[in-house]
Design a protein around this motif. Structure first.
Motif, PDB file in Angstrom:
ATOM      1  N   ASP A  90     -31.799  18.843 -23.306  1.00 55.38           N
ATOM      2  CA  ASP A  90     -30.819  18.454 -24.325  1.00 55.38           C
ATOM      3  C   ASP A  90     -31.510  18.188 -25.660  1.00 55.38           C
ATOM      4  OD1 ASP A  90     -28.209  17.829 -25.203  1.00 55.38           O
ATOM      5  OD2 ASP A  90     -28.610  15.682 -24.961  1.00 55.38           O
ATOM      6  N   VAL A  91     -32.636  17.487 -25.637  1.00 53.79           N
ATOM      7  CA  VAL A  91     -33.367  17.193 -26.877  1.00 53.79           C
ATOM      8  C   VAL A  91     -33.893  18.480 -27.505  1.00 53.79           C
ATOM      9  CG1 VAL A  91     -35.339  15.994 -27.905  1.00 53.79           C
ATOM     10  CG2 VAL A  91     -34.004  14.871 -26.119  1.00 53.79           C
ATOM     11  N   SER A 148     -32.657  21.420 -27.224  1.00 49.29           N
ATOM     12  CA  SER A 148     -31.498  22.136 -27.761  1.00 49.29           C
ATOM     13  C   SER A 148     -31.091  21.562 -29.116  1.00 49.29           C
ATOM     14  CB  SER A 148     -30.333  22.039 -26.770  1.00 49.29           C
ATOM     15  OG  SER A 148     -29.172  22.642 -27.293  1.00 49.29           O
ATOM     16  N   ASN A 149     -31.150  20.245 -29.248  1.00 53.59           N
ATOM     17  CA  ASN A 149     -30.772  19.600 -30.504  1.00 53.59           C
ATOM     18  C   ASN A 149     -31.820  19.820 -31.598  1.00 53.59           C
ATOM     19  OD1 ASN A 149     -28.358  18.587 -29.464  1.00 53.59           O
ATOM     20  ND2 ASN A 149     -29.351  16.766 -28.644  1.00 53.59           N
ATOM     21  N   ALA A 208     -31.186  23.313 -32.810  1.00 54.56           N
ATOM     22  CA  ALA A 208     -29.913  23.427 -33.533  1.00 54.56           C
ATOM     23  C   ALA A 208     -30.077  23.161 -35.026  1.00 54.56           C
ATOM     24  CB  ALA A 208     -28.891  22.456 -32.943  1.00 54.56           C
ATOM     25  N   LYS A 216     -26.371  16.949 -37.420  1.00 62.24           N
ATOM     26  CA  LYS A 216     -27.198  17.352 -36.276  1.00 62.24           C
ATOM     27  C   LYS A 216     -28.438  16.461 -36.128  1.00 62.24           C
ATOM     28  CE  LYS A 216     -25.675  22.167 -36.309  1.00 62.24           C
ATOM     29  NZ  LYS A 216     -26.051  23.587 -36.517  1.00 62.24           N
ATOM     30  N   THR A 259     -27.327  13.620 -33.982  1.00 61.89           N
ATOM     31  CA  THR A 259     -27.203  14.103 -32.601  1.00 61.89           C
ATOM     32  C   THR A 259     -28.579  14.140 -31.927  1.00 61.89           C
ATOM     33  OG1 THR A 259     -25.281  15.456 -33.193  1.00 61.89           O
ATOM     34  CG2 THR A 259     -26.417  16.014 -31.149  1.00 61.89           C
ATOM     35  N   LEU A 260     -29.579  14.614 -32.659  1.00 66.22           N
ATOM     36  CA  LEU A 260     -30.942  14.635 -32.131  1.00 66.22           C
ATOM     37  C   LEU A 260     -31.436  13.213 -31.878  1.00 66.22           C
ATOM     38  CD1 LEU A 260     -33.643  15.997 -31.452  1.00 66.22           C
ATOM     39  CD2 LEU A 260     -34.166  16.007 -33.907  1.00 66.22           C
ATOM     40  N   ASN A 285     -29.707  10.539 -31.195  1.00 64.76           N
ATOM     41  CA  ASN A 285     -29.025   9.971 -30.028  1.00 64.76           C
ATOM     42  C   ASN A 285     -29.560  10.549 -28.718  1.00 64.76           C
ATOM     43  OD1 ASN A 285     -27.387   8.313 -31.596  1.00 64.76           O
ATOM     44  ND2 ASN A 285     -25.767   9.848 -31.774  1.00 64.76           N
ATOM     45  N   SER A 286     -29.942  11.814 -28.735  1.00 58.29           N
ATOM     46  CA  SER A 286     -30.455  12.426 -27.502  1.00 58.29           C
ATOM     47  C   SER A 286     -31.822  11.853 -27.126  1.00 58.29           C
ATOM     48  CB  SER A 286     -30.534  13.947 -27.644  1.00 58.29           C
ATOM     49  OG  SER A 286     -31.464  14.355 -28.631  1.00 58.29           O
TER      50      SER A 286
END
Length: 352
Positions: free
Chosen positions: A295-296, A298-299, A302, A317, A320-321, A323-324
């Motif tokens: 997940d990290v 992917s972020n 992104a 984004k 989002t990174l 938070n991951s």
């Protein structure tokens, strides 16, 4: 009665033998942890800074854009190699400030320019006594990239031989620091580390090594993303707080340190996952950690611009990174630490 006594003795001897086996196994694991994970990573960084010095000497002979760009690209390779070593910055290594001397950010550009303007002696002996804010990989970045302005960096270097000498001396001092760090491990700390099994975290190999994984993840989240992006205690955005913002290489360094954390946890020949999965036979924690790593990554992928640009433009984004990283770190600082009976130390968010 005699049979009962003999049985008790047999059980006690078995328990003692098992404890001895566990101790030997522990020592072997952390001895191999050094040989397989730590030493090759330090040696790789040493090799890259040696190449940095070679390219700097070439630039000194021919100060042109081609050679500067070659140096810039090598700096990125060098600092990327250093990012991997941060997973092993713990215990007495951290207390001796090798990390700060090799790569401290932010640097003090005003003081750097004053040193250059005054033509202060630029050699290994003098650099050893100077503040870490005017040497190390951060200073190299400033001299090579200026403030995201390669043309200005080139002009300044072309017009001042002392500036190039300063560039070379900083690189040589950085090599001196990594040589000292490797020697420190080899001259006794590797043995002290591998046999540390005390109750205090500062005297326990598992606690030191696992806490540094937690520390790297937390520093990535708080210092290298959160504070510059206004996601911590202040909502003020300041992209100049980013590590390696002048080269716009911030995101790549975050990813590099993350990859080393993942490697030492799950894919290295000597990894923590093997210990965790022996305790958690369902392997559920390792499965969740693997999903959160993905997940990290992917972020990170992104974000199509540099992290500097993403923070400047207030790109959602980035949050989002951020938070991951929180979710991933919780698996280590809460679930993993509990499973391994590791005391979680306070995180130093001002550095690694």
């Amino acid at each position: 009665m005699k049979k009962i006594f003999l049985s008790i003795v047999t059980i006690l001897l078995t328990v003692i033998a098992c404890k001895n086996d566990d101790t030997q196994s522990l020592d072997a694991f952390y001895e191999n942890y050094y040989e397989v994970n730590i030493l090759p990573t330090l040696t790789n960084f040493k090799s890259e800074i040696e190449t940095q010095i070679t390219y700097t000497q070439e630039f000194k002979e021919a100060k042109n854009l081609t050679n500067l760009e070659k140096l810039q690209n090598q700096w990125k390779t060098t600092v990327n190699a250093y990012a991997l070593t941060r997973v092993y910055n713990f215990g007495k290594v951290k207390n001796l400030f090798y990390d700060v001397n090799i790569y401290n950010f932010p640097v003090n550009t005003t003081t750097i320019e004053n040193v250059i303007a005054k033509k202060e002696v630029a050699d290994i002996e003098s650099f050893a006594t100077k503040s870490s804010t005017i040497k190390g990989l951060g200073t190299l970045e400033y001299l090579l990239f200026n403030n995201q302005d390669t043309n200005k960096a080139l002009t300044l270097l072309e017009n001042d031989d002392f500036r190039v000498d300063y560039l070379l001396s900083v690189s040589q001092e950085t090599l001196n620091q990594i040589n000292s760090l490797i020697n420190f491990w080899e001259d006794g700390y590797k043995t002290e580390f591998s046999t540390s099994n005390g109750k205090s975290c500062t005297d326990n190999a598992r606690c030191l090594a696992f806490n540094q994984i937690i520390n790297v993840l937390d520093v990535n989240k708080v210092t290298k993303i959160g504070k510059p992006a206004g996601l911590e205690k202040s909502d003020n955005i300041d992209p100049t707080l980013l590590e390696a913002y002048r080269s716009q290489f911030s995101l790549e360094l975050i990813k590099a340190s993350l990859q080393e954390v993942e490697r030492v946890y799950s894919s290295s020949d000597v990894n923590f996952k093997s210990i965790v999965d022996d305790i958690d036979t369902t392997k559920e924690l390792s499965k969740q950690i693997a999903l959160n790593f993905a997940d990290v990554y992917s972020n990170i992928d992104a974000i199509s611009t540099s992290l500097y640009t993403a923070v400047t433009e207030n790109n959602t984004k980035v949050e989002t990174l951020y938070n991951s990283f929180t979710k991933l770190n919780n698996h280590f600082s809460v679930d993993g630490a509990s499973l391994l009976s590791v005391t979680v130390l306070p995180t130093d968010n001002d550095g690694d």
